[in-house]
Design an enzyme around this catalytic site. Structure first.
Site, PDB file in Angstrom:
ATOM      1  N   HIS A  96       0.865  -1.177   0.000  1.00 16.90           N
ATOM      2  CA  HIS A  96       0.000   0.000   0.000  1.00 16.90           C
ATOM      3  C   HIS A  96       0.903   1.229   0.000  1.00 16.90           C
ATOM      4  CE1 HIS A  96      -2.600  -2.824   2.633  1.00 16.90           C
ATOM      5  NE2 HIS A  96      -3.035  -2.909   1.391  1.00 16.90           N
ATOM      6  N   GLU A  99      -4.312  -3.954  -4.136  1.00 13.54           N
ATOM      7  CA  GLU A  99      -5.770  -3.835  -4.192  1.00 13.54           C
ATOM      8  C   GLU A  99      -6.190  -2.376  -4.001  1.00 13.54           C
ATOM      9  OE1 GLU A  99      -6.248  -2.960  -1.036  1.00 13.54           O
ATOM     10  OE2 GLU A  99      -5.144  -4.307   0.268  1.00 13.54           O
TER      11      GLU A  99
END
Length: 359
Positions: free
Chosen positions: A259, A297
């Site tokens: 991330h 994601e």
């Protein structure tokens, strides 16, 4: 910034390589490279010449041919390949120094010719990781009902450093230091641009608890990205099999994910995005040679991030739902990253010429 500007370093800018964690400065003078460990240190001399096969020949030169060590050689190779990104390969004429590199694949030798293969060279962890560890021994354990390999202890300090040719500066990752980095992390997390996608605005105490939770989790590590030592972004890297992403695809034992938030507005341009995108993928593949896939994601509505990922070679696999967001599963295979030279930004397709009849 055009693709040519992104790919090409300034001809007279020093190139700083970091073999075995030690900086080696490479200066270019026409087709000559001078490699040295500091301004007062003796320099080895190398010449670069096209070899007629679409490749490049790099040769150690007398009277300095006895000066270079392995670090000089590795730095000169990295600089030469970066200065000539389209060269098909590199023939190396420094056989005595290169001999010790044969076992790692950093150089190859066949028929008395010593060569460097880009795909193999860019998998040499010693070039970009200050400390290279033996892959952690394999034993499977259970965490909350999930079977996965036992993970190694978390790293400390600088874990990756790389000269970015199109910036002429050094990019690095270091591990987060909770108390020292907390005020900066808190400021970044409360930036409206970051809040839109992370939704983690809060107080110092809330963010201390957030970071402590990651520090206590064996499958995640907090990293700070820097340019020439200046912090500008926060990363979380994780082992995918223990992560919330695992149920949504056929996860491998050593898959990794990440991330990111870019906290400093001055570092949100294209040139910096290509630097950190190509580097986070590179770091995760180097950190454990058993890692064959890197995943992510991002929010499905984060258009700019998805555009950057697409340009960097990540495959868009599918959309799916987390409890807190609609996500897009993206994936990068080791074979594609190294086979297609994705440590460099990909060339953007140029628009077709418009004929007078179409104008």
């Amino acid at each position: 910034m055009s693709p040519q500007e992104v790919r090409g370093p300034a001809p007279d800018a020093p190139f700083i390589s970091h073999p075995d964690g030690q900086p080696v400065e490479v200066l270019r003078d026409g087709q000559v490279l001078l490699a040295r460990r500091g301004p007062q240190a003796p320099a080895s001399r190398w010449t670069m010449q096209p070899n007629g096969d679409g490749g490049l020949t790099l040769q150690a030169q007398a009277p300095c041919a006895g000066t270079p060590d392995t670090g000089h050689l590795l730095a000169a190779v990295e600089a030469a390949l970066s200065l000539h990104p389209q060269a098909r390969g590199l023939v190396l004429q420094a056989p005595a120094i290169a001999a010790e590199l044969l076992g790692s694949g950093a150089v190859l030798r066949q028929g008395g010719i010593t060569t460097v293969d880009r795909e193999l060279f860019w998998q040499q962890a010693r070039m970009w990781l200050p400390t290279v560890s033996t892959p952690f021994a394999l034993r499977h354990v259970l965490t909350q009902g999930r079977r996965h390999p036992q993970r190694p202890p978390k790293p400390q300090g600088v874990v990756y450093q790389r000269h970015i040719p199109w910036l002429g500066r050094t990019f690095s990752f270091r591990t987060l230091e909770l108390e020292a980095d907390l005020p900066r992390f808190n400021r970044w997390m409360n930036d409206p641009v970051v809040v839109r996608f992370w939704q983690e605005a809060g107080s110092l105490e809330q963010h201390r608890a957030y970071l402590q939770g990651i520090a206590d989790d064996p499958h995640m590590t907090s990293l700070i990205a820097c340019i020439d030592g200046e912090p500008f972004a926060y990363f979380e890297v994780y082992w995918a099999k223990e992560n919330r992403i695992a149920p949504f695809y056929d996860v491998g034992d050593h898959d990794r994910g990440w991330h990111v938030l870019v906290g400093e507005a001055a570092f949100r341009g294209k040139a910096y995005a290509t630097a950190w995108l190509t580097s986070i993928t590179h770091y995760l593949f180097l950190d454990d040679p058993r890692t064959q896939r890197v995943v992510g994601e991002p929010r499905a509505d984060h258009v700019q991030q998805i555009r950057n990922l697409d340009k960097s070679g990540y495959a868009k696999v599918k959309e799916f739902d987390f409890p807190h967001k609609r996500a897009l599963l993206i994936s990068m295979l080791r074979e594609r990253y190294f086979g297609e030279r994705l440590w460099l930004p990909r060339e953007e397709p140029q628009p077709d010429a418009v004929s007078p009849q179409q104008a």
